[in-house]
Design a protein around this motif. Structure first.
Motif, PDB file in Angstrom:
ATOM      1  N   ASN B 222       7.296   2.712   2.381  1.00  0.00           N
ATOM      2  CA  ASN B 222       6.098   2.065   2.894  1.00  0.00           C
ATOM      3  C   ASN B 222       5.291   1.502   1.724  1.00  0.00           C
ATOM      4  OD1 ASN B 222       3.591   1.414   3.907  1.00  0.00           O
ATOM      5  ND2 ASN B 222       3.315   3.343   5.054  1.00  0.00           N
ATOM      6  N   PRO B 223       4.960   0.200   1.735  1.00  0.00           N
ATOM      7  CA  PRO B 223       4.245  -0.384   0.578  1.00  0.00           C
ATOM      8  C   PRO B 223       2.824   0.157   0.404  1.00  0.00           C
ATOM      9  CG  PRO B 223       4.455  -2.013   2.348  1.00  0.00           C
ATOM     10  CD  PRO B 223       5.276  -0.837   2.750  1.00  0.00           C
ATOM     11  N   ASP B 224       2.235   0.701   1.480  1.00  0.00           N
ATOM     12  CA  ASP B 224       0.842   1.150   1.361  1.00  0.00           C
ATOM     13  C   ASP B 224       0.750   2.653   1.085  1.00  0.00           C
ATOM     14  OD1 ASP B 224      -0.353  -1.428   1.802  1.00  0.00           O
ATOM     15  OD2 ASP B 224       0.384  -1.262   3.856  1.00  0.00           O
ATOM     16  N   THR B 225       1.225   3.044  -0.083  1.00  0.00           N
ATOM     17  CA  THR B 225       1.139   4.441  -0.479  1.00  0.00           C
ATOM     18  C   THR B 225      -0.014   4.588  -1.476  1.00  0.00           C
ATOM     19  OG1 THR B 225       2.572   4.024  -2.336  1.00  0.00           O
ATOM     20  CG2 THR B 225       3.626   4.729  -0.293  1.00  0.00           C
ATOM     21  N   ALA B 226      -0.246   5.822  -1.897  1.00  0.00           N
ATOM     22  CA  ALA B 226      -1.283   6.064  -2.903  1.00  0.00           C
ATOM     23  C   ALA B 226      -0.980   5.275  -4.171  1.00  0.00           C
ATOM     24  CB  ALA B 226      -1.367   7.556  -3.211  1.00  0.00           C
ATOM     25  N   TYR B 227       0.334   5.106  -4.463  1.00  0.00           N
ATOM     26  CA  TYR B 227       0.773   4.419  -5.680  1.00  0.00           C
ATOM     27  C   TYR B 227       0.225   2.997  -5.726  1.00  0.00           C
ATOM     28  CZ  TYR B 227       4.183   2.441  -9.031  1.00  0.00           C
ATOM     29  OH  TYR B 227       4.791   1.808 -10.076  1.00  0.00           O
ATOM     30  N   SER B 228       0.145   2.348  -4.564  1.00  0.00           N
ATOM     31  CA  SER B 228      -0.306   0.960  -4.532  1.00  0.00           C
ATOM     32  C   SER B 228      -1.753   0.821  -4.035  1.00  0.00           C
ATOM     33  CB  SER B 228       0.631   0.128  -3.650  1.00  0.00           C
ATOM     34  OG  SER B 228       0.639   0.636  -2.344  1.00  0.00           O
ATOM     35  N   ASP B 229      -2.426   1.941  -3.769  1.00  0.00           N
ATOM     36  CA  ASP B 229      -3.806   1.881  -3.269  1.00  0.00           C
ATOM     37  C   ASP B 229      -4.741   1.317  -4.344  1.00  0.00           C
ATOM     38  OD1 ASP B 229      -5.951   2.828  -1.280  1.00  0.00           O
ATOM     39  OD2 ASP B 229      -6.570   3.776  -3.174  1.00  0.00           O
ATOM     40  N   ILE B 230      -5.504   0.296  -3.956  1.00  0.00           N
ATOM     41  CA  ILE B 230      -6.306  -0.427  -4.952  1.00  0.00           C
ATOM     42  C   ILE B 230      -7.373   0.460  -5.594  1.00  0.00           C
ATOM     43  CG2 ILE B 230      -7.946  -1.429  -3.264  1.00  0.00           C
ATOM     44  CD1 ILE B 230      -6.593  -3.711  -5.878  1.00  0.00           C
ATOM     45  N   GLU B 231      -7.963   1.360  -4.813  1.00  0.00           N
ATOM     46  CA  GLU B 231      -9.005   2.240  -5.373  1.00  0.00           C
ATOM     47  C   GLU B 231      -8.393   3.212  -6.378  1.00  0.00           C
ATOM     48  OE1 GLU B 231     -12.137   1.674  -5.224  1.00  0.00           O
ATOM     49  OE2 GLU B 231     -11.647  -0.014  -3.908  1.00  0.00           O
ATOM     50  N   LYS B 232      -7.193   3.695  -6.037  1.00  0.00           N
ATOM     51  CA  LYS B 232      -6.497   4.602  -6.941  1.00  0.00           C
ATOM     52  C   LYS B 232      -6.134   3.864  -8.247  1.00  0.00           C
ATOM     53  CE  LYS B 232      -3.062   8.080  -7.373  1.00  0.00           C
ATOM     54  NZ  LYS B 232      -1.977   7.302  -8.023  1.00  0.00           N
ATOM     55  N   ILE B 233      -5.683   2.627  -8.086  1.00  0.00           N
ATOM     56  CA  ILE B 233      -5.333   1.827  -9.269  1.00  0.00           C
ATOM     57  C   ILE B 233      -6.565   1.615 -10.155  1.00  0.00           C
ATOM     58  CG2 ILE B 233      -4.701  -0.516 -10.017  1.00  0.00           C
ATOM     59  CD1 ILE B 233      -2.709  -0.576  -7.657  1.00  0.00           C
ATOM     60  N   LYS B 234      -7.687   1.308  -9.514  1.00  0.00           N
ATOM     61  CA  LYS B 234      -8.923   1.105 -10.283  1.00  0.00           C
ATOM     62  C   LYS B 234      -9.321   2.367 -11.038  1.00  0.00           C
ATOM     63  CE  LYS B 234     -10.987  -2.698  -7.667  1.00  0.00           C
ATOM     64  NZ  LYS B 234     -11.931  -3.042  -6.571  1.00  0.00           N
ATOM     65  N   SER B 235      -9.130   3.524 -10.402  1.00  0.00           N
ATOM     66  CA  SER B 235      -9.521   4.755 -11.096  1.00  0.00           C
ATOM     67  C   SER B 235      -8.549   5.041 -12.244  1.00  0.00           C
ATOM     68  CB  SER B 235      -9.653   5.923 -10.114  1.00  0.00           C
ATOM     69  OG  SER B 235      -8.428   6.581  -9.956  1.00  0.00           O
ATOM     70  N   GLU B 236      -7.268   4.692 -12.051  1.00  0.00           N
ATOM     71  CA  GLU B 236      -6.286   4.839 -13.150  1.00  0.00           C
ATOM     72  C   GLU B 236      -6.674   3.957 -14.337  1.00  0.00           C
ATOM     73  OE1 GLU B 236      -2.064   4.251 -12.449  1.00  0.00           O
ATOM     74  OE2 GLU B 236      -2.298   5.166 -10.467  1.00  0.00           O
ATOM     75  N   LEU B 237      -7.043   2.720 -14.015  1.00  0.00           N
ATOM     76  CA  LEU B 237      -7.414   1.776 -15.075  1.00  0.00           C
ATOM     77  C   LEU B 237      -8.684   2.236 -15.789  1.00  0.00           C
ATOM     78  CD1 LEU B 237      -6.616  -1.646 -13.350  1.00  0.00           C
ATOM     79  CD2 LEU B 237      -5.405  -0.611 -15.278  1.00  0.00           C
ATOM     80  N   ALA B 238      -9.635   2.781 -15.008  1.00  0.00           N
ATOM     81  CA  ALA B 238     -10.875   3.269 -15.610  1.00  0.00           C
ATOM     82  C   ALA B 238     -10.572   4.416 -16.570  1.00  0.00           C
ATOM     83  CB  ALA B 238     -11.842   3.720 -14.513  1.00  0.00           C
ATOM     84  N   PHE B 239      -9.677   5.296 -16.136  1.00  0.00           N
ATOM     85  CA  PHE B 239      -9.259   6.412 -16.988  1.00  0.00           C
ATOM     86  C   PHE B 239      -8.641   5.887 -18.295  1.00  0.00           C
ATOM     87  CE2 PHE B 239      -5.697   9.002 -18.461  1.00  0.00           C
ATOM     88  CZ  PHE B 239      -6.329  10.203 -18.737  1.00  0.00           C
ATOM     89  N   ALA B 240      -7.779   4.887 -18.153  1.00  0.00           N
ATOM     90  CA  ALA B 240      -7.110   4.312 -19.323  1.00  0.00           C
ATOM     91  C   ALA B 240      -8.132   3.669 -20.269  1.00  0.00           C
ATOM     92  CB  ALA B 240      -6.067   3.284 -18.882  1.00  0.00           C
TER      93      ALA B 240
END
Lengths: 285, 285
Positions: B222-240
């Protein structure tokens, strides 16, 4: 020529509107012809404005450099040409001749877009996938990779399996490799794939002996271990050759070959030298 | 130009006395300028005899090909020139102009040895080691690699860490990379190295979202997993980004860049663009 010339450092300026890979390769090939000459190579990449180009040219003039350039914008090409002629700077426009010849033949106008070679197209993503594939299936990590691979490399230790896999990956080929040691289990997948996809790498026992001794020394170990023992190496090679024969695969001796040379031979042997891996956007599938 | 021309396949013949990498790059750069033209590319590599050269040239004539060649032997250069002129075949001698210019400047005669670029010299072995290093220390496999590396790449998933590492390895640089996930432990070695060796890779959240959805689809998920969730991605990028700031390292957004372009920017940012990685045999150490 004067004695003075003999000691002068020859300076290359690579000027490109993109990453400068083509002209850098050419500079390297030229430099390799002069092992006794001192060279310096300066790269001015992503030059896409007149201001940036003038700055690079002025700098090149200061160094009395040999200019190799790959610019596609016509104004920049003309600027480089006029500047170099006026300043009596040696310049070699690498890209314009073949670009004009294609225009003459096809009647199509070039896009004149800098960096077109690196567009993020299907071809590009295929190459990225191939590189990730090579890392994932390096060193026999997962024999399932053999089933998916375009090329499977087999070889005893120190036959350049890893760098060869990476080099071929750069040509869009999915490559898996397997190190061969006499005691090792040969994964069943090897017998399930087309032997025309398999390349058996071998080497001269003396060469392997030398390389392995150096490796032991580099690790701070005694160079005369079983790893570098010539009889052991011969038995490893005999085991490998026996397997290659059973598989019916191509065998290449890498003893005096660089990875570029071995890679070219692999592509020839597997009939992949032409076409297959130079795909432009529109014929990518 | 006639309609007829428009549909003609343009054929390149790469003729080289070695692996043909320089001329192949040039053909690719040219082809990239014509996304609507059909091309075929034939490679005739390791051409070191008159017989082999004539065979290639006759073949090229049959295809009315554009010939790009990198030959160093003077007899072969002359043969190619004379044959093409007599047959009215387009030919571009890529290597001779810079080779002659170096001779003029240095007063030194070129070795005229085919494949000199691929000599198994110190430079070559350094590059092989760098490639093996990249595979060994990919994906944060062993944080001890950071201490030995010339460049350390950090980045969230899908910022091209692996292909970038391999590409830079090909330029003799030892590269280690570490994937960043918010929960992950940051190895202490990162704080022990010069931040000037570290590059923090980032990407636009929307781009990552698109790439990751495609990846999920490719995996049949399923393409809409946590892996592709935009909010999760933003928090990953913020962490980085937070980590990059603490480390004081260079940050590069790879959103619209190819690996060649990103690599060039890394080399620029780390002051490695010039000199360091184009080493010829005699100045290898």
């Amino acid at each position: 020529m004067s004695e003075d010339n003999q000691n002068k450092t020859v300076i290359f300026f690579i000027i490109s509107d993109s990453a400068g890979e083509t002209a850098s390769k050419l500079a390297q090939a030229t430099m390799a012809q002069y092992p006794t000459v001192d060279f310096e190579i300066f790269r001015r990449t992503f030059i896409t404005t007149k201001e940036a180009l003038i700055k690079s040219l002025v700098d090149a003039k200061k160094h009395d450099a040999i200019i190799l350039h790959t610019l596609i914008n016509e104004d920049l090409v003309k600027l480089a040409h006029d500047f170099c002629e006026a300043s009596e700077l040696y310049h070699f426009d690498v890209l314009t001749p073949p670009v004009l010849e294609v225009q003459r033949r096809s009647g199509v106008t070039p896009t004149r877009e800098p960096g077109a070679l690196h567009h993020l197209n299907k071809n590009y993503f295929k190459r990225i996938k191939a590189m990730e594939f090579a890392v994932k299936y390096d060193d026999g990590k997962d024999p399932r990779g053999f089933l998916e691979a375009d090329v499977v490399l087999l070889g005893v230790s120190r036959t350049s399996k890893t760098p060869l896999s990476l080099f071929l990956a750069n040509k869009n080929l999915k490559v898996a490799n397997l190190p061969l040691v006499p005691q090792a289990h040969i994964p069943k997948q090897l017998w399930e794939i087309d032997p025309k996809k398999i390349v058996g790498l071998t080497n001269d026992p003396e060469v392997l002996n030398g390389i392995r001794k150096e490796r032991m020394i580099a690790y701070g170990l005694n160079p005369d271990t079983a790893y570098s023992d010539i009889e052991k190496i011969k038995s490893e090679l005999a085991f490998a050759h026996d397997l290659y024969e059973k598989l019916g695969c191509v065998v290449i001796n890498v003893a005096s070959l660089s990875i570029e040379e071995t890679a070219s031979m692999i592509l020839n042997a597997l009939n992949l030298e032409d076409h297959s891996y130079y795909i432009t956007e529109d014929n990518a599938d």
